[in-house]
Design a protein around this motif. Structure first.
Motif, PDB file in Angstrom:
ATOM      1  N   LEU A  45     -11.255  -9.009  -3.900  1.00 50.29           N
ATOM      2  CA  LEU A  45     -11.231  -7.685  -3.270  1.00 50.29           C
ATOM      3  C   LEU A  45     -10.959  -6.637  -4.336  1.00 50.29           C
ATOM      4  CD1 LEU A  45     -10.317  -6.563   0.045  1.00 50.29           C
ATOM      5  CD2 LEU A  45      -8.892  -5.487  -1.694  1.00 50.29           C
ATOM      6  N   THR A  57      -5.065  -4.623 -13.663  1.00 46.47           N
ATOM      7  CA  THR A  57      -4.899  -3.740 -14.820  1.00 46.47           C
ATOM      8  C   THR A  57      -4.181  -4.452 -15.986  1.00 46.47           C
ATOM      9  OG1 THR A  57      -2.786  -2.833 -14.073  1.00 46.47           O
ATOM     10  CG2 THR A  57      -4.789  -1.692 -13.324  1.00 46.47           C
ATOM     11  N   VAL A 112      -7.845  -6.834   4.646  1.00 47.97           N
ATOM     12  CA  VAL A 112      -8.685  -8.037   4.721  1.00 47.97           C
ATOM     13  C   VAL A 112      -7.918  -9.250   4.186  1.00 47.97           C
ATOM     14  CG1 VAL A 112     -10.953  -9.024   4.245  1.00 47.97           C
ATOM     15  CG2 VAL A 112     -10.697  -6.551   4.288  1.00 47.97           C
TER      16      VAL A 112
HETATM   17  N1  LIG Z   1     -11.590   1.147   4.521  1.00 46.56           N
HETATM   18  C1  LIG Z   1     -12.872   1.063   4.783  1.00 46.56           C
HETATM   19  O1  LIG Z   1     -13.376   1.636   5.769  1.00 46.56           O
HETATM   20  C2  LIG Z   1     -13.755   0.241   3.877  1.00 46.56           C
HETATM   21  C3  LIG Z   1     -15.108   0.057   4.229  1.00 46.56           C
HETATM   22  C4  LIG Z   1     -15.931  -0.732   3.401  1.00 46.56           C
HETATM   23  C5  LIG Z   1     -15.405  -1.306   2.242  1.00 46.56           C
HETATM   24  N2  LIG Z   1     -14.086  -1.078   1.920  1.00 46.56           N
HETATM   25  C6  LIG Z   1     -13.576  -1.682   0.674  1.00 46.56           C
HETATM   26  O2  LIG Z   1     -12.567  -2.626   0.988  1.00 46.56           O
HETATM   27  C7  LIG Z   1     -11.600  -2.635  -0.067  1.00 46.56           C
HETATM   28  C8  LIG Z   1     -10.227  -2.341   0.513  1.00 46.56           C
HETATM   29  O3  LIG Z   1      -9.855  -3.431   1.347  1.00 46.56           O
HETATM   30  P1  LIG Z   1      -8.458  -3.417   2.126  1.00 46.56           P
HETATM   31  O4  LIG Z   1      -8.450  -2.267   3.082  1.00 46.56           O
HETATM   32  O5  LIG Z   1      -8.226  -4.790   2.629  1.00 46.56           O
HETATM   33  O6  LIG Z   1      -7.452  -3.096   0.946  1.00 46.56           O
HETATM   34  P2  LIG Z   1      -6.010  -2.424   1.038  1.00 46.56           P
HETATM   35  O7  LIG Z   1      -5.435  -2.664   2.403  1.00 46.56           O
HETATM   36  O8  LIG Z   1      -6.103  -1.033   0.515  1.00 46.56           O
HETATM   37  O9  LIG Z   1      -5.195  -3.318   0.010  1.00 46.56           O
HETATM   38  C9  LIG Z   1      -5.444  -3.286  -1.376  1.00 46.56           C
HETATM   39  C10 LIG Z   1      -4.904  -4.567  -1.990  1.00 46.56           C
HETATM   40  O10 LIG Z   1      -5.137  -4.553  -3.388  1.00 46.56           O
HETATM   41  C11 LIG Z   1      -3.909  -4.852  -4.055  1.00 46.56           C
HETATM   42  N3  LIG Z   1      -3.872  -4.181  -5.356  1.00 46.56           N
HETATM   43  C12 LIG Z   1      -3.754  -2.863  -5.589  1.00 46.56           C
HETATM   44  N4  LIG Z   1      -3.782  -2.617  -6.908  1.00 46.56           N
HETATM   45  C13 LIG Z   1      -3.906  -3.826  -7.519  1.00 46.56           C
HETATM   46  C14 LIG Z   1      -3.979  -4.248  -8.873  1.00 46.56           C
HETATM   47  N5  LIG Z   1      -3.919  -3.368  -9.900  1.00 46.56           N
HETATM   48  N6  LIG Z   1      -4.103  -5.564  -9.140  1.00 46.56           N
HETATM   49  C15 LIG Z   1      -4.158  -6.477  -8.132  1.00 46.56           C
HETATM   50  N7  LIG Z   1      -4.085  -6.135  -6.815  1.00 46.56           N
HETATM   51  C16 LIG Z   1      -3.961  -4.824  -6.529  1.00 46.56           C
HETATM   52  C17 LIG Z   1      -2.830  -4.336  -3.124  1.00 46.56           C
HETATM   53  O11 LIG Z   1      -1.630  -4.987  -3.455  1.00 46.56           O
HETATM   54  P3  LIG Z   1      -0.187  -4.225  -3.566  1.00 46.56           P
HETATM   55  O12 LIG Z   1       0.578  -4.673  -2.360  1.00 46.56           O
HETATM   56  O13 LIG Z   1       0.375  -4.730  -4.836  1.00 46.56           O
HETATM   57  O14 LIG Z   1      -0.462  -2.741  -3.585  1.00 46.56           O
HETATM   58  C18 LIG Z   1      -3.406  -4.755  -1.789  1.00 46.56           C
HETATM   59  O15 LIG Z   1      -3.126  -6.119  -1.541  1.00 46.56           O
HETATM   60  C19 LIG Z   1     -12.033  -1.558  -1.067  1.00 46.56           C
HETATM   61  O16 LIG Z   1     -12.768  -2.134  -2.103  1.00 46.56           O
HETATM   62  C20 LIG Z   1     -12.888  -0.647  -0.217  1.00 46.56           C
HETATM   63  O17 LIG Z   1     -13.815   0.100  -0.977  1.00 46.56           O
HETATM   64  C21 LIG Z   1     -13.270  -0.348   2.711  1.00 46.56           C
END
Ligand SMILES: NC(=O)c1ccc[n+]([C@@H]2O[C@H](COP(=O)([O-])OP(=O)(O)OC[C@H]3O[C@@H](n4cnc5c(N)ncnc54)[C@H](OP(=O)(O)O)[C@@H]3O)[C@@H](O)[C@H]2O)c1
Length: 288
Positions: A71, A53, A14
């Motif tokens: 997010l 964290t 996202v």
């Molecule tokens: N997938 C589904 O079907 C679905 C459905 C509904 C809701 N959701 C929700 O949507 C969210 C996931 O969205 P997404 O798919 O766009 O995420 P994503 O692609 O998994 O990306 C996660 C992001 O968070 C960052 N991140 C990880 N650890 C971090 C930390 N400690 N501090 C700061 N940033 C950090 C990552 O950065 P790095 O590059 O540093 O790792 C990355 O930019 C979740 O909350 C999930 O529950 C997902």
């Protein structure tokens, strides 16, 4: 120049789409990253070090921003000790608005980590918008990708249940609309799901048509799926979350019909076939 929008999750599904839209509209942004710098085509983008964290990164990163795209990273389970203190610091530092990506049903379900964040945003009594999307189309390109590429199959304990997949690009559009028109979207909680209910054998057919190669949906038992993810080396908590979510599909938990997305977007919502067409490179198949 107006104050920037703070973007978390910037390298994710996202967040990347949010950055692309803000760039297109020449809106200043501050990209929050664990490992800066992050490439952006926008001259109005600046990257800062930020880690949920590491609370010491919150105040320096957010200072001077007008709004937050928030997010919750999937690996962050304890939102009360991470996202919620960050929300406090963001509002104290002058942010006027927070747009948070939650998940369908999180308002009613205290077991998902997004619930505590929703509760906290409401209790702060400031300007916020909550987006509650269903299953992302992008799961085909990450969580299911290895099975599709290596084994030419989708292997899940979802039975014949339907899913109304939403494209993360549509979620990002609603986020940016909310950020640009805070008064219109203040205090709203939007359930966001895609336009069609598809069972996984239909998903496999769509992939087969566009990849020109047979992809099969193989329904898994709960035990079989657990063992499969274990072999793939996933951590136990992630295995548990994925198993529960996909098992729930059998009971209609992802078959949510809702017109909010249709009403908010200026165009028809993207279909799963649009997502597949635009990302064919993700499934360059290995020969059987
Ligand atoms: N997938 C589904 O079907 C679905 C459905 C509904 C809701 N959701 C929700 O949507 C969210 C996931 O969205 P997404 O798919 O766009 O995420 P994503 O692609 O998994 O990306 C996660 C992001 O968070 C960052 N991140 C990880 N650890 C971090 C930390 N400690 N501090 C700061 N940033 C950090 C990552 O950065 P790095 O590059 O540093 O790792 C990355 O930019 C979740 O909350 C999930 O529950 C997902």
């Amino acid at each position: 120049m107006s104050k920037p929008i703070f973007v978390t999750g910037a390298t994710g599904n996202v967040g990347q789409a949010v950055i692309a839209l803000l760039s297109e509209q020449s809106i200043p942004m501050r990209i929050a990253a664990r490992r800066p710098p992050i490439e952006s085509s926008s001259s109005l983008a600046q990257t800062v070090h930020f880690d949920f964290t590491k609370p010491e990164t919150y105040a320096p990163a957010i200072s001077g921003c007008r709004a937050v795209f928030l997010l919750r990273p999937p690996a962050i389970a304890n939102t009360k000790q991470t996202l919620n203190p960050f929300i406090d610091i963001a509002y104290e530092s002058g942010a006027e608005q927070i747009v948070f990506v939650s998940v369908t049903g999180a308002d009613q379900n205290p077991f998902v980590p997004h619930h505590a964040v929703e509760q906290h945003l409401k209790a702060c009594n400031r300007t916020y918008t909550i987006l509650r999307p269903g299953f992302f189309a992008q799961n085909l390109g990450d969580a299911y990708r290895t099975d599709i590429v290596a084994d030419h199959r989708i292997y899940l304990p979802a039975g014949t249940g339907n899913v109304c997949f939403i494209d993360a690009r549509d979620i990002a559009e609603v986020a940016v609309l909310s950020l640009c028109f805070p008064e219109q979207h203040q205090g709203k909680g939007y359930t966001l799901v895609g336009p069609e209910a598809l069972a996984f054998h239909q998903v496999a057919e769509l992939l087969s048509q566009q990849l020109n190669q047979q992809i099969t949906y193989v329904p898994a038992s709960v035990f079989g799926y657990w063992r499969h993810l274990k072999k793939r080396g996933l951590p136990t908590t992630q295995i548990a979350v994925q198993t529960v979510l996909h098992f729930g599909i059998r009971f209609g938990q992802a078959n949510i019909q809702d017109r909010t997305l249709v009403e908010l977007l200026p165009h028809p919502p993207r279909r799963l076939s649009d997502y597949i067409r635009d990302h064919l490179h993700l499934w360059q198949l290995s020969p059987h």
